[in-house]
Design an enzyme around this catalytic site. Sequence first.
Site, PDB file in Angstrom:
ATOM      1  N   ASP A   1     -39.617 -20.858   5.930  1.00 30.55           N
ATOM      2  CA  ASP A   1     -39.458 -20.187   7.217  1.00 30.55           C
ATOM      3  C   ASP A   1     -40.663 -19.311   7.560  1.00 30.55           C
ATOM      4  OD1 ASP A   1     -38.684 -18.661   5.058  1.00 30.55           O
ATOM      5  OD2 ASP A   1     -36.839 -17.921   5.963  1.00 30.55           O
TER       6      ASP A   1
ATOM      7  N   ASP B   1     -40.311 -17.281   0.401  1.00 29.02           N
ATOM      8  CA  ASP B   1     -39.531 -17.286   1.632  1.00 29.02           C
ATOM      9  C   ASP B   1     -40.011 -16.169   2.565  1.00 29.02           C
ATOM     10  OD1 ASP B   1     -36.499 -18.372   2.479  1.00 29.02           O
ATOM     11  OD2 ASP B   1     -36.962 -16.389   3.280  1.00 29.02           O
TER      12      ASP B   1
ATOM     13  N   HIS C   1     -30.655 -13.989  -1.221  1.00 29.05           N
ATOM     14  CA  HIS C   1     -30.138 -12.721  -0.683  1.00 29.05           C
ATOM     15  C   HIS C   1     -28.877 -12.251  -1.405  1.00 29.05           C
ATOM     16  CE1 HIS C   1     -33.049 -12.604   2.482  1.00 29.05           C
ATOM     17  NE2 HIS C   1     -32.614 -13.698   3.055  1.00 29.05           N
TER      18      HIS C   1
ATOM     19  N   HIS D   1     -38.232 -14.139   4.280  1.00 30.83           N
ATOM     20  CA  HIS D   1     -37.395 -12.955   4.119  1.00 30.83           C
ATOM     21  C   HIS D   1     -37.363 -12.519   2.653  1.00 30.83           C
ATOM     22  CE1 HIS D   1     -35.803 -15.029   7.757  1.00 30.83           C
ATOM     23  NE2 HIS D   1     -35.831 -13.795   8.227  1.00 30.83           N
TER      24      HIS D   1
END
Length: 343
Positions: free
Chosen positions: A285, A196, A160, A198
Amino acid sequence: MKTVFSPLHAGHSGNVELIAGAIVPAFEKPSRAEFIRARVESEKLGPILPPEIHDLAAARKVHASDYIDFLPTVWPLWEASGRSGSAIPFTWPTRGLRGDVRPNGIDALLGFYSFDGGATFVKGTWDAIKSSYDVALTAAALVKAGEPSAFALCRPPGHHAGAAFMGGYCFINNAAVAAQWFRDHGAGRVSILDVDYHHGNGTQEIFYRRGDVQVLNLHGDPMTEYPFFLGHADERGEGDGEGFNDNYPMPFGTGWDAWNASLEDACTRLSAYAPDVVVVSLGVDTFEKDPISQFKLKTGDYPRIGRRIARLGLPTLFVMEGGYAVEEIGINAVGVLTGFEDR
């Protein structure tokens, strides 16, 4: 497969985050890395090596120098302001405000260099950030030296973090650093495959106008899922990077069949790009029990992911990103790696 790991990650502990209208203990906690390390050992994946120490030159290749200079100063500036606890941003230069002038003072600087309230600091945070960066570069060097694969057990994660901002528990973008390091050490093309839950907004932002690093993201639809403001399917790159950024946004509740269809398409595009090396941003995740995610992959799906990546037949660096169902994170992350090795 060799794993690189640093115990210094544990200094980034006890911090809080701003999420869902509350300040709560951070979901990104030291036990994540320790569960994975223990699983690496119990599965006899291979030796666990300490990282070599690197200067920050490689970080400055993908991040703004002023941003990298800021990170080790956060906690000293926070303490100098008379505070303890967690250094956490709360004001951001959004539309209508001046975002082009670097302010003074730790509160203003935290907002200037972040996009959310998830990247927070305690006394040991910088040492953890730096050790995570060292882990990624050390593992990259193993692949460059001829290892078919290596696992960078990075904590904190990185995908991120953009060129000049932190967020989502991420400070230095370890996968982006590794990709650039491979380019600087002879790789003509590099692909980053981000699995991932996200979207890896920072990785996309860093390479969006470049054609020498392909970025493929499988993730929750940004219309309903964090980080919300990047990760749509029509974001394909710009300028020299046009056509080299691929996003696969998927809705809440996505299970293996639909997720795997996206993985297959991404791997097909990756093979067509013909990189010299693959960097996998390994987030688990996507697991059905993850406390902050909404996909429905099961533990048995993770070795399948590893086997599909292995079929690419390319030198591969795995860089640890997210995954917050702590008791299962080690099983699922290492499941990808044992699947890659076809155990």
